[in-house]
Design an enzyme around this catalytic site. Structure first.
Site, PDB file in Angstrom:
ATOM      1  N   ARG A   1      -0.627  11.743   1.686  1.00 43.88           N
ATOM      2  CA  ARG A   1       0.588  11.129   1.129  1.00 43.88           C
ATOM      3  C   ARG A   1       1.734  12.096   1.364  1.00 43.88           C
ATOM      4  NH1 ARG A   1       2.250   8.469  -4.591  1.00 43.88           N
ATOM      5  NH2 ARG A   1       1.040   6.833  -3.617  1.00 43.88           N
TER       6      ARG A   1
ATOM      7  N   HIS B   1       2.893   1.935   2.995  1.00 44.65           N
ATOM      8  CA  HIS B   1       1.942   2.217   1.908  1.00 44.65           C
ATOM      9  C   HIS B   1       0.788   1.205   2.021  1.00 44.65           C
ATOM     10  CE1 HIS B   1       0.295   3.723  -1.659  1.00 44.65           C
ATOM     11  NE2 HIS B   1       1.096   3.213  -2.564  1.00 44.65           N
TER      12      HIS B   1
ATOM     13  N   GLN C   1      -2.027   0.170  -0.724  1.00 45.13           N
ATOM     14  CA  GLN C   1      -1.520  -0.617  -1.859  1.00 45.13           C
ATOM     15  C   GLN C   1      -1.641  -2.122  -1.575  1.00 45.13           C
ATOM     16  OE1 GLN C   1       0.111   0.412  -4.981  1.00 45.13           O
ATOM     17  NE2 GLN C   1      -0.247  -1.760  -5.370  1.00 45.13           N
TER      18      GLN C   1
ATOM     19  N   ASP D   1       9.598  -3.404  -6.679  1.00 45.35           N
ATOM     20  CA  ASP D   1       9.255  -1.976  -6.606  1.00 45.35           C
ATOM     21  C   ASP D   1      10.492  -1.224  -7.108  1.00 45.35           C
ATOM     22  OD1 ASP D   1       8.169   0.503  -5.941  1.00 45.35           O
ATOM     23  OD2 ASP D   1       8.502   0.301  -3.778  1.00 45.35           O
TER      24      ASP D   1
ATOM     25  N   CYS E   1       3.879  -2.383  -7.687  1.00 43.95           N
ATOM     26  CA  CYS E   1       2.897  -1.354  -7.309  1.00 43.95           C
ATOM     27  C   CYS E   1       2.801  -0.249  -8.353  1.00 43.95           C
ATOM     28  CB  CYS E   1       3.246  -0.783  -5.939  1.00 43.95           C
ATOM     29  SG  CYS E   1       4.942  -0.198  -5.808  1.00 43.95           S
TER      30      CYS E   1
ATOM     31  N   ARG F   1      -6.629  -0.839  -6.954  1.00 43.12           N
ATOM     32  CA  ARG F   1      -6.419   0.267  -6.001  1.00 43.12           C
ATOM     33  C   ARG F   1      -7.744   0.979  -5.760  1.00 43.12           C
ATOM     34  NH1 ARG F   1      -1.774   2.742  -5.253  1.00 43.12           N
ATOM     35  NH2 ARG F   1      -2.809   3.306  -3.316  1.00 43.12           N
TER      36      ARG F   1
HETATM   37  N1  NVA Z   1       8.533   2.761  -2.891  1.00 40.13           N
HETATM   38  C1  NVA Z   1       7.871   3.626  -3.827  1.00 40.13           C
HETATM   39  C2  NVA Z   1       6.441   3.266  -3.938  1.00 40.13           C
HETATM   40  C3  NVA Z   1       5.658   4.062  -4.962  1.00 40.13           C
HETATM   41  C4  NVA Z   1       4.211   3.654  -5.044  1.00 40.13           C
HETATM   42  C5  NVA Z   1       8.049   5.074  -3.411  1.00 40.13           C
HETATM   43  O1  NVA Z   1       7.877   5.375  -2.238  1.00 40.13           O
HETATM   44  O2  NVA Z   1       8.380   5.906  -4.270  1.00 40.13           O
HETATM   45  N1   CP Z   2       1.275   2.562  -6.586  1.00 39.72           N
HETATM   46  C1   CP Z   2       1.091   3.879  -6.305  1.00 39.72           C
HETATM   47  O1   CP Z   2       0.914   4.294  -5.155  1.00 39.72           O
HETATM   48  O2   CP Z   2       1.120   4.667  -7.391  1.00 39.72           O
HETATM   49  P1   CP Z   2       1.113   6.266  -7.375  1.00 39.72           P
HETATM   50  O3   CP Z   2       2.427   6.707  -6.804  1.00 39.72           O
HETATM   51  O4   CP Z   2       0.943   6.664  -8.815  1.00 39.72           O
HETATM   52  O5   CP Z   2      -0.023   6.734  -6.512  1.00 39.72           O
END
Ligand code: NVA
Ligand code: CP
Length: 329
Positions: free
Chosen positions: A108, A135, A138, A231, A272, A317
């Site tokens: 990540r 992502h 997800q 989101d 998410c 998840r």
């Molecule tokens: N768009 C958000 C998704 C988090 C799961 C981010 O990248 O912070």
């Molecule tokens: N939805 C998701 O990816 O959550 P986290 O950022 O907590 O991993």
């Protein structure tokens, strides 16, 4: 037709066919049943996987950790200050080293190129746990959850509202096109997804009898919707953009009026997570103090309503990530 996924990486939904995704969802459902029944499924006993995190995480980190343990795999968490990656050692060299020791690598982080380079050089499966662009894990959980609640995926009218060019919008766009959903993005024009990606999604949707609509017209996007998805307005790594995004997205908040516009009292609400649905977090308090908003992308009322299926999504998840690990190792 699904093929064996052994040895495959998962960087975007585009890495898999509709048949592959169906196999992953079926496998996730089987693992969910086994978990509930207490049936052991330690099919990868003795293996090790690395979990690399440049950005923070609750769900993705925990899902990979629990899924790995359930499969008999030892997970090793490596946070941004724990290893040399990018600072004292290139992504290529790091990938080669980790690939000699681990059976699979989750990443990540920020640049999507990092996860691509890891996959190119590691020699073991690499899974994208979120980048600035995509992502994908997800979306498997989201599709599993939609099927649990609606009994189908193909043709489902799914509307993503908000930052239409973030990693979630991009991934839902690709995934929906592959699985033949009637997918709509409702966003201000300046937050529409990249043209190249939209073009590609249209082609995929055409092949898979799906439909893609990108619009700033509320009526067009929301009419007859089965699911409204949103989101955060500001993704990780863009924390200097709160004022700009609030200005752009203020009228795109998911609230009761928006749900009513669908004409579907059973419309599902998805997110998410994490979500700014109240001012009970430190960031939420800053937003209330600086911008006078009690919530951002979704009201607390909708978030807590019977329409909301966000915690089913969060649980799924783990089951879907378990399927990804199990089938690709
Ligand atoms: N768009 C958000 C998704 C988090 C799961 C981010 O990248 O912070
Ligand atoms: N939805 C998701 O990816 O959550 P986290 O950022 O907590 O991993």
């Amino acid at each position: 037709m699904a093929q064996s996924l052994k040895g495959r990486s998962f960087l975007t939904l585009g890495d898999f066919t509709a048949g592959d995704i169906r196999l992953l969802l079926t496998t996730a459902n089987e693992y969910k049943r086994m978990k509930y029944a207490g049936t052991p499924h330690r099919i990868h006993e003795g293996k090790n996987i690395a979990l690399l995190f440049e950005k923070t995480s609750t769900r993705t980190r925990c899902a990979f950790t629990v899924a790995a343990n359930d499969l008999g795999i030892a997970p090793e968490y490596l946070g941004k200050d724990d290893i040399q990656l990018g600072k004292k050692e290139t992504v290529e060299d790091t990938a080669k080293v980790l690939g000699r020791m681990f059976d699979g690598i989750e990443f990540r982080g920020f640049a999507h190129k990092t996860v691509e380079d890891l996959a190119k050089h590691a020699g073991v499966p690499v899974w994208n746990g979120l980048t600035d662009k995509f992502h994908p894990t997800q979306i498997l959980a989201d599709f599993m959850t939609i099927e649990e609640h609606l009994g189908r995926l193909h043709g489902v009218k799914l509307v993503f509202v908000g930052d239409g060019r973030n990693n979630m919008a991009n991934s839902l766009l690709l995934g929906s096109a592959i699985m033949g959903l009637d997918f709509r993005i409702l966003a201000p024009r300046e937050l529409f997804p990249e043209e190249g990606l939209v073009h590609h999604a249209h082609e995929l949707a055409h092949q898979n009898h799906g439909r893609i609509t990108i619009t700033d017209n509320f009526e067009e996007a929301l009419r007859g919707a089965d699911v409204i998805y949103t989101d955060v307005w500001v993704s990780m790594g863009e924390e200097d953009k709160f004022a700009e995004r609030i200005n752009q997205l203020r009228h795109f908040q998911v609230n009761r009026d928006m749900l009513n516009l669908t004409g579907n009292p059973e419309v599902k609400f998805m997110h998410c997570l994490p979500a700014f649905h109240d001012a009970l977090t430190t960031t939420g308090q800053h937003i209330r103090d600086d911008f006078g908003l009690e919530s951002m992308e979704v009201t607390d009322g909708v978030f807590r309503s019977p329409n909301s299926i966000v915690f089913d999504q969060a649980e799924n998840r783990m089951h879907t990530i378990k399927a990804v690990i199990a089938l690709t190792l």
